[in-house]
Scaffold this active site. Structure first.
Site, PDB file in Angstrom:
ATOM      1  N   GLY A 129      52.596  49.957 -22.488  1.00 51.76           N
ATOM      2  CA  GLY A 129      51.989  51.545 -21.655  1.00 51.76           C
ATOM      3  C   GLY A 129      51.630  52.269 -23.066  1.00 51.76           C
ATOM      4  O   GLY A 129      52.449  53.158 -23.515  1.00 51.76           O
ATOM      5  N   GLU A 248      48.808  42.877 -36.886  1.00 50.16           N
ATOM      6  CA  GLU A 248      48.026  42.194 -36.628  1.00 50.16           C
ATOM      7  C   GLU A 248      46.907  42.690 -36.565  1.00 50.16           C
ATOM      8  O   GLU A 248      45.564  41.589 -36.413  1.00 50.16           O
ATOM      9  CB  GLU A 248      48.077  41.609 -35.570  1.00 50.16           C
ATOM     10  N   GLU A 382      32.335  54.209 -29.526  1.00 47.42           N
ATOM     11  CA  GLU A 382      31.848  55.433 -30.262  1.00 47.42           C
ATOM     12  C   GLU A 382      32.821  55.799 -30.708  1.00 47.42           C
ATOM     13  O   GLU A 382      32.818  56.419 -31.927  1.00 47.42           O
ATOM     14  CB  GLU A 382      31.613  56.183 -28.806  1.00 47.42           C
TER      15      GLU A 382
END
Lengths: 398, 371
Positions: A129, A248, A382
């Site tokens: 979340g 990772e 971006e």
């Protein structure tokens, strides 16, 4: 500089190949597909558990955490062998790659025992979340509030884009615990069990279609979370958040590289033997995609070699950007080349199906649309460019 | 796979950079462009430092380094827009003699390069500008103890100045290399946009050379293919270096140049262009060194690696020249600013040894025909 690996690394590869050959599930038993990024079929849970128990799930970890303390080159050949066979080691990628990894890095032993290990063993699945309606690219602006009250936090607010939340057992939620502090310094990380009263998950379909349900809105209405579920220190969540995104990351490029290679294989199969294979314009653009696939793999290897030498490589900042845009370019090329046929021409990926985290055959049109998941999620292209400009090229902040 | 330069290779890079910083400032390239400079002194210095010998095999007096080391040097040459016969001699002439010549012929033609910086060139293209070996029509015909040549060769780098020119010709239909003394051919030097990369059209018609100047180490076309591959990657490595310098100049400019009260590098429109240049430079570097490694390892992906390096460099220069000039604004559009020297060097890299587009098509055909 050399093209091959040393003997020790190759011996590690042989060991893993032998294990895979002995333990890959029978393809006849793997027909059941995942329902979401946290909705994992039973056969895949069993296979993930077997990998953990035999020390092959996260090779870099020590054996008690499902690994064998592998070095970077060993991890690389491990991922090569999985990729070659189109094997997905966990159908709950955020659970394994981010949630359990964050708990291992920043949590305490009890939290590791209670959540990280069950997530790694696929007894539980997890979702992440982070984003909110008002906090996307500007993640540190997140406003979901957690107030400490005795031995509980009281959580109120809303998350969105929470992949797999409706199928997950636990969420790792980033919440605001100090609204007075500067925005990066008032954030904490909480583990929230999804059956906690006051927590409401509302899945909604993505661009893939009405039954392509992975995203969730997650509402928190006076949700009581035990204070022992705080991961790391209070108000130190931004470090965990960055760590979670960095988790990772060392090896995340392999995913970009392998999925581009897969798409390229499909593209070549689609065009081979057709008149498009003699079209100079198509060949010209296809050549560029082939270069992308090689360059991304090579840059990944350079990153790995620098890390192995103890350096902090800049490559990881550009691999997500390059990988996601290269996939978009390739999908657009095939879409435009096939013309109207791309509207309902399914990609035949059945050969890869048995062990891959795939919802099934999709048209090239859909495939093109799905590439936007790569250029938008996890930091838009971006935002990635801003990050590279400021952190790698040393340009001033705007 | 270990895809990073070794400590020794990094040291070589550092030394090469130091030498060229000192011996080949951009003002040298400018002097040559303005007709007042010469590359002779630089070449004498590099020869005294054993640069020509570095990547030659030990039996001819070389130091036996490989293609990765050569790529390091060529990249630095491009980064300094360094003039002179290094690239054509070491990355074009030498591979042709090495791969096509017998051991005796290698000794004859390469020992002078290693020992004294004798210069060479490689003549392939015949005017199409494609460097496509299938289009070779120039020929050598046996006549007693000698061969008589016919045809013309175009865009021969250093073709008007090299002491020896390795010329790709057909003999009885097969591709062969004849080593022709530079003074034996009529060369017309062209006026390329980059004064540090001189090239010429050479006329072979009726030129007669001794039969022992036909390289006979192999009767396979493959050795010629290999030599041209190496020359192609050499151009890519030099182009990469020029692009890196264009990026470096632009980064300095974007940090220092102030408008609206802030450095222009703080504007996203500027930042994003620079990031795209950076990504292409890194992509090209990966592809160039992959090709170099493929040569050093005799890897069978040499053909596709060559085309990827060349097309990568071409795409990179397209972006770096276009955005690099645009971002500099007015000051970049002057003869006085050094940017233009590097823009010119980078542009040559697109047009020599096959365009990006032609190499991309080769890459795709290669991948299509792979099992």
């Amino acid at each position: 500089m050399r093209l091959g690996y040393d003997e020790k690394t190759e011996a590690f590869r042989d060991q893993f190949v032998a294990w895979l050959e002995a333990n890959l599930p029978d393809p006849l038993l793997t027909a059941e597909r995942p329902t979401s990024s946290a909705g994992v079929p039973e056969w895949a849970r069993q296979f993930q558990r077997q990998m953990f128990d035999d020390g092959w799930l996260s090779p870099a970890y020590p054996s008690k955490l499902g690994g064998r303390s592998a070095d970077l080159f060993e991890q690389m050949v491990y991922l090569e062998e999985l990729g070659r066979r189109h094997v997905t080691r966990s159908f709950n990628p955020q659970g394994l790659g981010i949630v359990s990894a964050s708990i291992v890095s920043f949590g305490n032993d009890e939290q590791i025992e209670r959540w990280a290990v069950p997530i790694m063993r696929a007894e539980k699945t997890a979702a992440l979340g982070m984003s909110e309606p008002g906090a996307g690219s500007d993640l540190a602006a997140l406003a979901t509030r957690a107030v400490l009250d005795g031995d509980h936090f009281v959580v109120n607010g809303q998350k969105v884009w929470t992949s797999g939340a409706h199928d997950a057992d636990v969420l790792l939620v980033f919440v605001r615990t100090d609204p007075e502090a500067p925005k990066h310094k008032g954030i904490s990380a909480l583990i929230v069990e999804t059956d906690t009263p006051g927590l409401d998950r509302r899945p909604f379909p993505d661009l893939g279609g009405p039954d392509h349900v992975d995203f969730n809105e997650v509402f928190f209405d006076d949700v009581l979370v035990p204070s022992t579920n705080l991961v790391g220190d209070l108000n130190d969540g931004w470090r965990i958040c960055n760590g979670a995104l960095a988790h990772e990351r060392a090896m995340l490029w392999v995913m970009w590289s392998q999925s581009l290679d897969n798409m390229l294989d499909d593209a070549l199969a689609e065009l081979n033997g057709t008149s498009h294979a003699d079209d100079d314009v198509v060949l010209d653009r296809l050549g560029r995609s082939i270069m992308d696939s090689h360059a991304i793999r090579l840059l990944g290897h350079r990153q790995l070699a620098k890390q192995q030498r103890g350096l902090v490589p800049a490559e990881q900042s550009i691999l997500k950007l390059m990988g996601s845009e290269a996939q978009q370019d390739l999908a657009a090329l095939i879409l435009e080349t096939l013309g109207a046929a791309a509207l309902d021409q399914a990609v035949d990926s059945t050969l890869r199906f048995p062990y891959e985290n795939d919802r099934g055959a999709v048209s090239w049109s859909d495939r093109y649309l799905f590439t936007f998941a790569g250029t938008i999620s996890g930091g838009t292209s971006e935002i990635q460019r801003n990050i590279v400009a400021e952190r790698v090229l040393g340009l001033p902040r705007g | 796979m270990d895809f990073e330069l070794t400590d020794d290779q990094l040291e070589l890079q550092r030394i090469a950079r130091d030498v060229l910083d000192r011996e080949a400032p951009a003002s040298l390239a400018r002097d040559i462009a303005e007709g007042s400079g010469s590359a002779d002194e630089l070449w004498a210095t590099l020869t005294s430092l054993d640069w020509p010998a570095l990547c030659l095999p030990e039996p001819v007096g070389g130091l036996g380094h490989g293609w990765v080391e050569l790529a390091v040097l060529l990249e630095e040459m491009g980064r300094h827009v360094a003039p002179g016969p290094f690239a054509a001699t070491v990355a074009q002439f030498v591979p042709a003699v090495r791969h096509a010549g017998t051991l005796d012929q290698q000794e004859r033609f390469l020992a002078p390069v290693a020992a004294a910086g004798a210069t060479g060139a490689l003549a392939v293209d015949e005017g199409a500008g494609t460097w496509d070996l299938a289009q070779i029509r120039a020929s050598a015909t046996r006549d007693g103890d000698s061969f008589v040549l016919s045809g013309i060769k175009c865009f021969v780098v250093d073709g008007a100045s090299a002491e020896e020119i390795a010329v790709v010709v057909r003999v009885d239909g097969g591709l062969r290399v004849v080593v022709v003394p530079g003074e034996a051919v009529a060369a017309r030097e062209l006026n390329p946009i980059d004064a540090t990369t001189r090239h010429a059209t050479i006329d072979l018609e009726g030129v007669r050379v001794g039969h022992d100047r036909l390289l006979v180490g192999s009767d396979s076309d493959d050795v010629v293919v290999r030599a041209v591959q190496e020359a192609t990657v050499g151009v890519a490595a030099s182009t990469l270096g020029a692009c890196q310098r264009i990026l470096d100049l632009n980064l300095d400019h974007a940090r220092e140049r102030q408008q609206f009260g802030v450095p222009i590098g703080s504007f996203q429109a500027v930042k994003h262009k620079l990031v795209d240049m950076y990504c292409l430079v890194e992509r090209t570097r990966a592809l160039v060194y992959f090709a170099a490694l493929a040569f050093d390892s005799d890897d069978d992906r040499r053909a596709i690696a060559t085309s990827m390096a060349k097309a990568g460099a071409g795409e990179c220069q397209q972006r770096c020249v276009q955005d690099g000039l645009q971002l500099f604004g007015g000051i970049g559009y002057t003869w006085e600013h050094e940017l233009q020297l590097f823009l010119r060097r980078a542009k040559v890299g697109e047009l020599h040894f096959g365009s990006s587009s032609s190499h991309r098509r080769r890459i795709a055909r290669c991948a299509m025909s792979a099992p």
